[in-house]
Scaffold this motif. Structure first.
Motif, short mmCIF file in Angstrom:
data_model
loop_
_atom_site.label_atom_id
_atom_site.label_comp_id
_atom_site.label_asym_id
_atom_site.label_seq_id
_atom_site.Cartn_x
_atom_site.Cartn_y
_atom_site.Cartn_z
N ILE A 94 0.80 -1.22 0.00
CA ILE A 94 0.00 0.00 0.00
C ILE A 94 0.84 1.27 0.00
O ILE A 94 0.50 2.24 -0.67
N ASP A 95 1.95 1.30 0.74
CA ASP A 95 2.78 2.51 0.79
C ASP A 95 3.38 2.86 -0.56
O ASP A 95 3.61 4.04 -0.87
N LEU A 96 3.62 1.86 -1.39
CA LEU A 96 4.20 2.10 -2.71
C LEU A 96 3.14 2.49 -3.74
O LEU A 96 3.45 3.05 -4.78
N ILE A 97 1.89 2.16 -3.44
CA ILE A 97 0.79 2.47 -4.36
C ILE A 97 0.39 3.93 -4.25
O ILE A 97 -0.01 4.56 -5.23
N LYS A 98 0.55 4.51 -3.05
CA LYS A 98 0.16 5.91 -2.83
C LYS A 98 0.94 6.82 -3.78
O LYS A 98 2.13 6.64 -3.97
N GLY A 99 0.24 7.78 -4.34
CA GLY A 99 0.90 8.75 -5.20
C GLY A 99 0.54 8.59 -6.67
O GLY A 99 0.70 9.52 -7.45
N ASN A 100 0.04 7.42 -7.05
CA ASN A 100 -0.41 7.21 -8.43
C ASN A 100 -1.93 7.14 -8.38
O ASN A 100 -2.50 6.15 -7.91
N LYS A 101 -2.59 8.20 -8.84
CA LYS A 101 -4.04 8.35 -8.66
C LYS A 101 -4.83 7.16 -9.20
O LYS A 101 -5.69 6.61 -8.52
N GLU A 102 -4.55 6.76 -10.45
CA GLU A 102 -5.30 5.67 -11.06
C GLU A 102 -5.07 4.35 -10.31
O GLU A 102 -6.00 3.59 -10.07
N LEU A 103 -3.81 4.09 -9.96
CA LEU A 103 -3.49 2.86 -9.24
C LEU A 103 -4.14 2.86 -7.85
O LEU A 103 -4.64 1.83 -7.39
N GLU A 104 -4.19 4.02 -7.20
CA GLU A 104 -4.86 4.13 -5.90
C GLU A 104 -6.34 3.79 -6.03
O GLU A 104 -6.90 3.09 -5.20
N GLU A 105 -6.97 4.30 -7.09
CA GLU A 105 -8.40 4.04 -7.31
C GLU A 105 -8.64 2.55 -7.53
O GLU A 105 -9.61 1.98 -7.02
N ASP A 106 -7.76 1.91 -8.27
CA ASP A 106 -7.89 0.47 -8.50
C ASP A 106 -7.66 -0.31 -7.21
O ASP A 106 -8.35 -1.29 -6.94
N TYR A 107 -6.71 0.16 -6.40
CA TYR A 107 -6.45 -0.50 -5.12
C TYR A 107 -7.68 -0.36 -4.20
O TYR A 107 -8.04 -1.31 -3.51
N ILE A 108 -8.29 0.81 -4.19
CA ILE A 108 -9.49 1.02 -3.36
C ILE A 108 -10.59 0.04 -3.79
O ILE A 108 -11.23 -0.59 -2.95
N ASN A 109 -10.79 -0.11 -5.10
CA ASN A 109 -11.77 -1.08 -5.58
C ASN A 109 -11.42 -2.50 -5.12
O ASN A 109 -12.29 -3.25 -4.69
N LEU A 110 -10.14 -2.84 -5.23
CA LEU A 110 -9.68 -4.16 -4.77
C LEU A 110 -9.96 -4.35 -3.28
O LEU A 110 -10.47 -5.39 -2.86
N PHE A 111 -9.61 -3.34 -2.50
CA PHE A 111 -9.81 -3.40 -1.05
C PHE A 111 -11.30 -3.55 -0.71
O PHE A 111 -11.68 -4.35 0.15
N LEU A 112 -12.15 -2.79 -1.38
CA LEU A 112 -13.59 -2.88 -1.13
C LEU A 112 -14.13 -4.26 -1.51
O LEU A 112 -14.97 -4.82 -0.80
N LEU A 113 -13.63 -4.81 -2.60
CA LEU A 113 -14.08 -6.14 -3.04
C LEU A 113 -13.62 -7.23 -2.08
O LEU A 113 -14.41 -8.12 -1.72
N THR A 114 -12.37 -7.18 -1.65
CA THR A 114 -11.87 -8.21 -0.73
C THR A 114 -12.55 -8.09 0.63
O THR A 114 -12.84 -9.10 1.27
N SER A 115 -12.83 -6.86 1.05
CA SER A 115 -13.56 -6.65 2.31
C SER A 115 -14.99 -7.20 2.19
O SER A 115 -15.52 -7.80 3.13
N TYR A 116 -15.58 -6.99 1.04
CA TYR A 116 -16.93 -7.49 0.77
C TYR A 116 -16.95 -9.01 0.88
O TYR A 116 -17.85 -9.60 1.50
#
Length: 199
Positions: A94-116
């Motif tokens: 996660i610390d390496l993903i921060k700073g790239n807007k599109e990659l962050e958005e994709d990570y958020i979707n991933l996180f929401l899906l895995t949490s779901y």
């Protein structure tokens, strides 16, 4: 002599245009298909750990899971989704993903899906223990509620996102994609967001 100078100037102009095309993203409307086309002339450089994570998770999600807990649960499909989702979350850089807007958005979707998916596993077992103690109680697998269709869909989205990220990050955007990432301007990225926020 004049011809040589003009020819040389033309090469300089062509070189400048070519170089400027290499250094930016361009987009245009394809009138034949009436869709926006995005061309990335230069691939983005990512930290090696991100590429390794994406590659490892893409393999994990596509192959059968070798986990003793899953075997004890009679290879229950929903439980496999749950266990794989935990690994995706636990290993994410996660610390390496921060700073790239599109990659962050994709990570958020991933996180929401895995949490779901994790929440769905809890919902399958809540009647056995309201405190969540039965989530991984494989001896009670025969009493778990069935895996519902939305859990299957959520896991498919996780797999598709990881595939597309692997293509974008490790294969310079070349390969078969599902169009579910912001990183590759996927036309289904908003569909994923809608699923995780409305389910």
């Amino acid at each position: 002599m004049k011809t040589k100078i003009l020819f040389g100037s033309a090469i300089v102009v062509i070189s400048m245009v070519t170089l400027s095309g290499v250094l930016k993203y361009s987009s245009y409307k394809d009138e034949a298909t009436n869709s926006d086309i995005v061309e990335a002339s230069e691939s983005q450089i990512y930290h090696a750990e991100i590429g390794e994570w994406v590659s490892e998770m893409n393999i994990l999600l596509s192959e059968p899971l070798n986990d003793p807990k899953l075997k004890k649960a009679n290879n229950d499909e929903g439980f496999e989704y749950y266990l794989k989702s935990l690994v995706v979350d636990r290993k994410s850089p996660i610390d390496l993903i921060k700073g790239n807007k599109e990659l962050e958005e994709d990570y958020i979707n991933l996180f929401l899906l895995t949490s779901y998916i994790a929440n769905k596993q809890a919902a399958r077992t809540v009647h056995l223990d309201p405190n969540g103690e039965a989530i991984e109680s494989t001896d009670l697998v025969n009493q778990w509620a069935p895996t519902d269709e939305n859990t299957h869909k959520a896991f498919e989205y996780v797999k598709q996102i990881m595939n597309d990220l692997d293509v974008a990050i490790n294969h310079n955007g070349k390969g078969e994609i599902y169009g579910v990432t912001h990183l590759l301007n996927g036309d289904k990225a908003s569909e994923v967001k809608k699923f995780v926020t409305s389910s």
